[in-house]
Motif scaffolding. Structure first.
Motif: not given
Length: 556
Positions: A202-230
């Motif tokens: 699904g990372a094919k759709g990620l946009l240049e400059g888009q903020t993401v969280i990369v969590d290797a422990a769970s194998g998850v990339v979070t797009t458009e994270p909230t301030a709390e998640e960050l």
């Protein structure tokens, strides 16, 4: 918020803006050349030579596994067969750019069809071709972007030459849309402690400059994270950094059960860093570095010098050396370079060594001499030697008997094929120990070439079929009082490491940079917990479900 799933490498978490890898150079035109044949030939030779030297220099700077990969790429760039193919196209009046492009493509397709180690080399050909063509055009080769600030790198996959020299002050994390846990990208990311999630389609759709969280422990990339998640991700990253700086202790479970954590090494030069990161010895020393870059077998003296350097670095600690693991899938002119239709199932490992027994005998001689010399100097290690790709009880008896004839006190085998796992109780009657190579065991259990991208999804050691085979070996070891180690990439997965201990593994060996995460995770669980978590994974029907079941069991 949305979540993209892949395979996480390690336990790290990072956040930042996306920067995408540049697209490959467009294919050159096949229009006739306006230069003379001599001019085009000179251009090709110069470009290929420059690229080969650059790859070697990158390898020397990177060291470790990356150096091996990049030196192999440099040799590939100057392969005489490729040169012949290029020259044939130049003779037809083509441009240097098109000759390189078409010759490399033809060579790549041929190697891909062969599979195995050669198939893996074919995957790297594209990168070499791009670098040569860029040199011919006088433009920078496509590579890692530089947006001028720290970033999360998103790519289809990374060429070894790019992964090896990533600027870790700028690359916060890595996301690839292809590849699996044993791909070059994953292995090098683990070696360099890069937060990474691979195979996230699904990372094919990620946009240049888009903020993401990369969590290797769970194998998850979070797009458009909230301030709390960050904030939560930042706190986790800070806590992990603090834990990594804590005093190093020996590997153990929460109840005090010892689980020695060892290092996988491909060269004696990596010993110092491994010790600094807390390695309690070496669980897999690959001797191929002495052989693969040579046109003839190294002498006993040349081998002995390297082995002495290794053994001296781990006084009193266990050092497990694997004799040469090569053959038709890693062709060597002095061993076996005959073409085979399916090299992964051909004359490799102990089979190839038996066919050229003098090489095995010389290697055992060098190991025994190095052991004696370091012990005489008062700083010797506890040398264990094992044979690769052992499939039968007879092969086990052959190797152990021969090794002891040469003075090797502790001789064992690698369990990498289902037959030796299923017969582990009989194999371990002869062998002093077993070491499970999870990469190949997964490949042969699921009939999926671990170096072939089209079946990368099957290359997952979490699969219950693989875990069952590991349990067979663990049970045999416990019954007979024989050690059972894990030296495949699976041991570097912290949660899977707990499962492996629950299945009967007595030691775990991995890339040195994975030691801290595995050490910390083991300390959270008792042996009873490990066995319970392992049973939860075994009860699953597939790898993804097994991983999820283990995660749920681990939190209870």
């Amino acid at each position: 918020m949305a979540e993209l799933r892949g395979v996480g490498i390690g336990l790290g978490v990072a956040q930042g803006p996306v920067a995408r890898m540049a697209e490959p150079l467009p294919a050159p035109s096949d229009a006739p050349s306006e230069r003379t044949l001599e001019e085009e030939t000179t251009r090709v030779r110069e470009a290929v030579g420059v690229v080969a030297r650059e790859l070697e220099q990158r390898g020397a700077l990177a060291g470790g596994a990356a150096q091996d990969v990049l030196e192999a790429q440099a040799m590939m760039a100057e392969d005489p067969s490729l040169e012949t193919e290029i020259d044939a196209r130049l003779a037809q009046g083509r441009t240097a750019e098109w000759a390189v492009y078409d010759a490399f493509a033809s060579f790549r397709d041929t190697l891909t069809a062969m599979g195995g180690y050669l198939g893996e080399r074919a995957a790297d050909l594209d990168d070499v071709a791009q670098r040569v063509i860029a040199r011919l055009r006088g433009v920078p080769a496509p590579g890692v972007p530089d947006p001028g600030h720290p970033f999360v790198l998103v790519a289809k996959d990374l060429a070894p030459a790019d992964t090896a020299l990533l600027d870790l002050d700028k690359v916060l994390a890595l996301i690839t849309t292809e590849g699996g846990p044993t791909s070059h990208t994953a292995i090098l990311a683990r070696e360099k402690s890069i937060v990474a999630v691979v195979g996230a389609v699904g990372a094919k759709g990620l946009l240049e400059g888009q903020t993401v969280i990369v969590d290797a422990a769970s194998g998850v990339v979070t797009t458009e994270p909230t301030a709390e998640e960050l904030d939560r991700a930042q706190n986790r990253a800070a806590a992990r950094a603090s834990a990594a700086s804590a005093p190093i202790t020996d590997g153990a479970l929460a109840d005090g059960t010892k689980v020695p954590l060892l290092a996988n090494l491909g060269n004696p030069d990596g010993a110092v860093d491994a010790v600094a990161l807390g390695a309690e010895g070496v669980g897999l020393f690959r001797t191929e570095f002495l052989f693969l870059s040579s046109s003839q077998a190294p002498t006993i003296e040349q081998q002995r010098v390297s082995y002495e350097k290794l053994l001296a670095a781990f006084p009193g600690q266990k050092v497990v050396v694997r004799v040469l693991d090569a053959g038709a899938d890693k062709p060597l002119p002095f061993l076996n370079d005959a073409h085979e239709e399916n090299p992964a199932l051909g004359l490799r490992g102990i089979r190839a060594l038996r066919a050229s027994e003098d090489i095995l005998r010389e290697q055992l001689t060098a190991l025994a001499e190095a052991d004696a010399a370091t012990r005489a100097n008062g700083g010797g290690a506890d040398l264990w030697v094992m044979a690769p790709m052992v499939a039968t009880v007879e092969e086990t008896e052959y190797f152990v008997t021969l090794a002891r004839d040469y003075g090797v006190k502790t001789a064992g085998v690698m369990v990498e094929v289902p037959s030796s796992a299923l017969l582990a109780d009989r194999v371990l009657k002869y062998a002093d120990f077993a070491s499970i190579g999870t990469n190949d065991l997964t490949q042969y259990t699921l009939a999926a070439d671990r170096l072939l991208g089209s079946v990368a999804s099957f290359q997952d050691p979490w699969h219950p079929a693989v875990l069952r085979l590991i349990r067979e070996v663990g049970a045999a070891g416990q019954s007979l009082g024989k050690p059972v180690g894990i030296c495949g990439e699976a041991a570097a997965d912290p949660l899977l490491a707990v499962v492996l201990v629950g299945l009967g593994a007595t030691t775990l060996s991995m890339a040195p940079t994975a030691l801290a995460d595995v050490r910390a995770t083991l300390l959270q669980h008792s042996l009873e917990d490990a066995r319970r978590i392992a049973e939860a994974a075994l009860a699953a029907d597939d790898a993804a479900t097994a991983r999820t079941a283990a995660q749920e069991a681990a939190t209870r």
